[in-house]
Design a protein around this motif. Sequence first.
Motif, PDB file in Angstrom:
ATOM      1  N   ASP A  55      34.169  35.025  60.584  1.00 43.39           N
ATOM      2  CA  ASP A  55      35.391  35.043  59.793  1.00 43.39           C
ATOM      3  C   ASP A  55      36.000  33.666  59.557  1.00 43.39           C
ATOM      4  OD1 ASP A  55      36.398  34.462  62.272  1.00 43.39           O
ATOM      5  OD2 ASP A  55      37.553  36.322  62.494  1.00 43.39           O
ATOM      6  N   ARG A  56      35.351  32.610  60.014  1.00 43.31           N
ATOM      7  CA  ARG A  56      35.812  31.270  59.645  1.00 43.31           C
ATOM      8  C   ARG A  56      35.383  30.913  58.221  1.00 43.31           C
ATOM      9  NH1 ARG A  56      34.138  27.020  61.811  1.00 43.31           N
ATOM     10  NH2 ARG A  56      32.478  27.746  63.198  1.00 43.31           N
ATOM     11  N   LEU A  57      34.515  31.733  57.637  1.00 46.39           N
ATOM     12  CA  LEU A  57      34.139  31.580  56.237  1.00 46.39           C
ATOM     13  C   LEU A  57      34.716  32.745  55.441  1.00 46.39           C
ATOM     14  CD1 LEU A  57      32.550  30.164  53.956  1.00 46.39           C
ATOM     15  CD2 LEU A  57      30.611  31.651  54.537  1.00 46.39           C
ATOM     16  N   TRP A  58      35.625  32.416  54.546  1.00 48.48           N
ATOM     17  CA  TRP A  58      36.228  33.378  53.623  1.00 48.48           C
ATOM     18  C   TRP A  58      35.568  33.167  52.273  1.00 48.48           C
ATOM     19  CZ3 TRP A  58      38.848  33.135  49.013  1.00 48.48           C
ATOM     20  CH2 TRP A  58      39.729  34.172  48.674  1.00 48.48           C
ATOM     21  N   ARG A  59      35.108  34.246  51.637  1.00 44.63           N
ATOM     22  CA  ARG A  59      34.363  34.095  50.386  1.00 44.63           C
ATOM     23  C   ARG A  59      35.017  34.868  49.251  1.00 44.63           C
ATOM     24  NH1 ARG A  59      28.198  35.644  51.448  1.00 44.63           N
ATOM     25  NH2 ARG A  59      29.094  37.219  52.856  1.00 44.63           N
ATOM     26  N   ALA A  60      34.874  34.324  48.048  1.00 44.91           N
ATOM     27  CA  ALA A  60      35.346  35.031  46.854  1.00 44.91           C
ATOM     28  C   ALA A  60      34.495  34.604  45.668  1.00 44.91           C
ATOM     29  CB  ALA A  60      36.811  34.742  46.579  1.00 44.91           C
ATOM     30  N   THR A  61      34.174  35.562  44.834  1.00 46.93           N
ATOM     31  CA  THR A  61      33.456  35.267  43.595  1.00 46.93           C
ATOM     32  C   THR A  61      34.438  34.672  42.589  1.00 46.93           C
ATOM     33  OG1 THR A  61      31.929  37.097  43.985  1.00 46.93           O
ATOM     34  CG2 THR A  61      32.069  36.243  41.736  1.00 46.93           C
ATOM     35  N   LEU A  62      34.038  33.548  41.982  1.00 51.07           N
ATOM     36  CA  LEU A  62      34.945  32.903  41.035  1.00 51.07           C
ATOM     37  C   LEU A  62      34.176  32.079  40.020  1.00 51.07           C
ATOM     38  CD1 LEU A  62      37.838  32.209  40.127  1.00 51.07           C
ATOM     39  CD2 LEU A  62      37.763  30.248  41.692  1.00 51.07           C
ATOM     40  N   ASP A  63      34.490  32.326  38.758  1.00 51.13           N
ATOM     41  CA  ASP A  63      34.069  31.476  37.654  1.00 51.13           C
ATOM     42  C   ASP A  63      35.324  30.763  37.186  1.00 51.13           C
ATOM     43  OD1 ASP A  63      33.426  30.345  35.202  1.00 51.13           O
ATOM     44  OD2 ASP A  63      32.148  31.994  34.572  1.00 51.13           O
ATOM     45  N   VAL A  64      35.377  29.444  37.338  1.00 51.34           N
ATOM     46  CA  VAL A  64      36.620  28.718  37.066  1.00 51.34           C
ATOM     47  C   VAL A  64      37.001  28.720  35.591  1.00 51.34           C
ATOM     48  CG1 VAL A  64      36.417  27.250  39.108  1.00 51.34           C
ATOM     49  CG2 VAL A  64      35.447  26.474  36.912  1.00 51.34           C
ATOM     50  N   THR A  65      36.111  29.184  34.719  1.00 49.26           N
ATOM     51  CA  THR A  65      36.482  29.292  33.308  1.00 49.26           C
ATOM     52  C   THR A  65      37.372  30.508  33.056  1.00 49.26           C
ATOM     53  OG1 THR A  65      34.536  30.592  32.658  1.00 49.26           O
ATOM     54  CG2 THR A  65      34.312  28.192  32.633  1.00 49.26           C
ATOM     55  N   ASP A  66      37.516  31.381  34.038  1.00 49.47           N
ATOM     56  CA  ASP A  66      38.363  32.574  33.945  1.00 49.47           C
ATOM     57  C   ASP A  66      39.698  32.240  34.603  1.00 49.47           C
ATOM     58  OD1 ASP A  66      39.655  35.016  34.201  1.00 49.47           O
ATOM     59  OD2 ASP A  66      37.837  36.117  34.708  1.00 49.47           O
ATOM     60  N   SER A 118      39.342  22.768  36.202  1.00 51.40           N
ATOM     61  CA  SER A 118      39.970  21.942  37.235  1.00 51.40           C
ATOM     62  C   SER A 118      41.481  21.892  37.055  1.00 51.40           C
ATOM     63  CB  SER A 118      39.390  20.523  37.191  1.00 51.40           C
ATOM     64  OG  SER A 118      38.031  20.511  37.576  1.00 51.40           O
ATOM     65  N   ILE A 119      41.926  21.787  35.813  1.00 52.24           N
ATOM     66  CA  ILE A 119      43.369  21.747  35.549  1.00 52.24           C
ATOM     67  C   ILE A 119      44.033  23.067  35.943  1.00 52.24           C
ATOM     68  CG2 ILE A 119      45.097  21.671  33.704  1.00 52.24           C
ATOM     69  CD1 ILE A 119      43.237  19.646  32.270  1.00 52.24           C
ATOM     70  N   GLN A 120      43.402  24.176  35.599  1.00 53.80           N
ATOM     71  CA  GLN A 120      43.994  25.479  35.927  1.00 53.80           C
ATOM     72  C   GLN A 120      43.973  25.747  37.432  1.00 53.80           C
ATOM     73  OE1 GLN A 120      45.861  26.798  34.013  1.00 53.80           O
ATOM     74  NE2 GLN A 120      45.123  26.970  31.907  1.00 53.80           N
ATOM     75  N   LEU A 121      42.955  25.252  38.126  1.00 57.21           N
ATOM     76  CA  LEU A 121      42.960  25.367  39.588  1.00 57.21           C
ATOM     77  C   LEU A 121      44.142  24.583  40.151  1.00 57.21           C
ATOM     78  CD1 LEU A 121      41.655  26.261  42.265  1.00 57.21           C
ATOM     79  CD2 LEU A 121      40.337  24.131  42.201  1.00 57.21           C
ATOM     80  N   ALA A 122      44.349  23.378  39.639  1.00 60.26           N
ATOM     81  CA  ALA A 122      45.481  22.562  40.094  1.00 60.26           C
ATOM     82  C   ALA A 122      46.798  23.297  39.866  1.00 60.26           C
ATOM     83  CB  ALA A 122      45.478  21.224  39.370  1.00 60.26           C
ATOM     84  N   ARG A 123      46.944  23.874  38.677  1.00 63.48           N
ATOM     85  CA  ARG A 123      48.183  24.582  38.350  1.00 63.48           C
ATOM     86  C   ARG A 123      48.397  25.803  39.248  1.00 63.48           C
ATOM     87  NH1 ARG A 123      50.610  25.178  33.689  1.00 63.48           N
ATOM     88  NH2 ARG A 123      49.705  27.239  33.274  1.00 63.48           N
ATOM     89  N   ALA A 124      47.304  26.397  39.718  1.00 64.39           N
ATOM     90  CA  ALA A 124      47.414  27.562  40.595  1.00 64.39           C
ATOM     91  C   ALA A 124      47.771  27.169  42.030  1.00 64.39           C
ATOM     92  CB  ALA A 124      46.104  28.349  40.580  1.00 64.39           C
ATOM     93  N   VAL A 125      47.229  26.057  42.516  1.00 62.38           N
ATOM     94  CA  VAL A 125      47.449  25.709  43.923  1.00 62.38           C
ATOM     95  C   VAL A 125      48.695  24.866  44.155  1.00 62.38           C
ATOM     96  CG1 VAL A 125      44.979  25.871  44.424  1.00 62.38           C
ATOM     97  CG2 VAL A 125      45.982  23.623  43.907  1.00 62.38           C
TER      98      VAL A 125
END
Length: 291
Positions: A55-66, A118-125
């Motif tokens: 459980d030290r590895l948390w996983r999620a499927t993600l396409d950053v274009t979405d 990358s920009i949308q990831l920044a805006r989310a975090v």
Amino acid sequence: MTRTMPDRTRTWFITGTSSGFGRELAEQLLARGDRVAATARRTAALDDLAAEHGDRLWRATLDVTDTAAVRTVVDRAFAELGHIDVVVSNAGYGLFGAAEELSDEQIDRQIATNLTGSIQLARAVIPRLRAQGGGRIVQIASVGGQVAFPAMSLYHATKWGIEGFWESAAVDIAPFGIGVTLVEPGVARTAFAGPSADMGTPLPAYADAAPGRLRRSLAGELPPLPAPGDPAKIAAAIIASADLDKAPKRLTLGSDAYQAATAALRDRLGALEAQRELARSTDADDFTAAR
């Protein structure tokens, strides 16, 4: 810079962890005892790490274009893991070919992945990091954000673009304790020019020009491009940068990256200095008199 080794287990959020720098980062961080929230388009590539580290590895499927998915995954990661110390924006790929050899779809996907993603990831975090009192964002850029090579115009457009984005955004978020580091590797021994890369449709006009030569090099018909960068050493340098008390603005990694960036910046500065008087001559008369 002063190194401040972490006094607790850190949690990292990393995109594009199925291969390359993302995979190497995940392996090293898990090995040293940190927690990793790893995203990828194909999370099955992380099955071996999950089996080893639980459980030290948390996983999620993600396409950053979405963009909607980016927000959903980020929100879920913070909700389930709590405090996230370091966000690594790593997802991206190479697109090769002269500009007119590329299709509209290839251009749109390159920009959507490397730049908009990358920009949308920044805006989310950023709101999450701001709410928790700070954190670190590591943007995997490229020496290709400082220099440009033939047959990579759209790739360079995204890397120069993300550098410009962070030059401004990093200043905006610094008061909230959020540090930003742009990582600028040279050519490394990853699959960057391999299965994950995309190629334009060859045009005869470029067969003997740089795009044609690059295509033959990637196909093994000409000697390969030198690749001095060691992915393990690059990942270790990125991790070490997060142990510094202040985020370095840039990490230039690889002897080729250092040499190329140095030459390009010196050339640009020389050209700028040569235009000093021309630049001043275009000021308004009242400004010139007051100066």
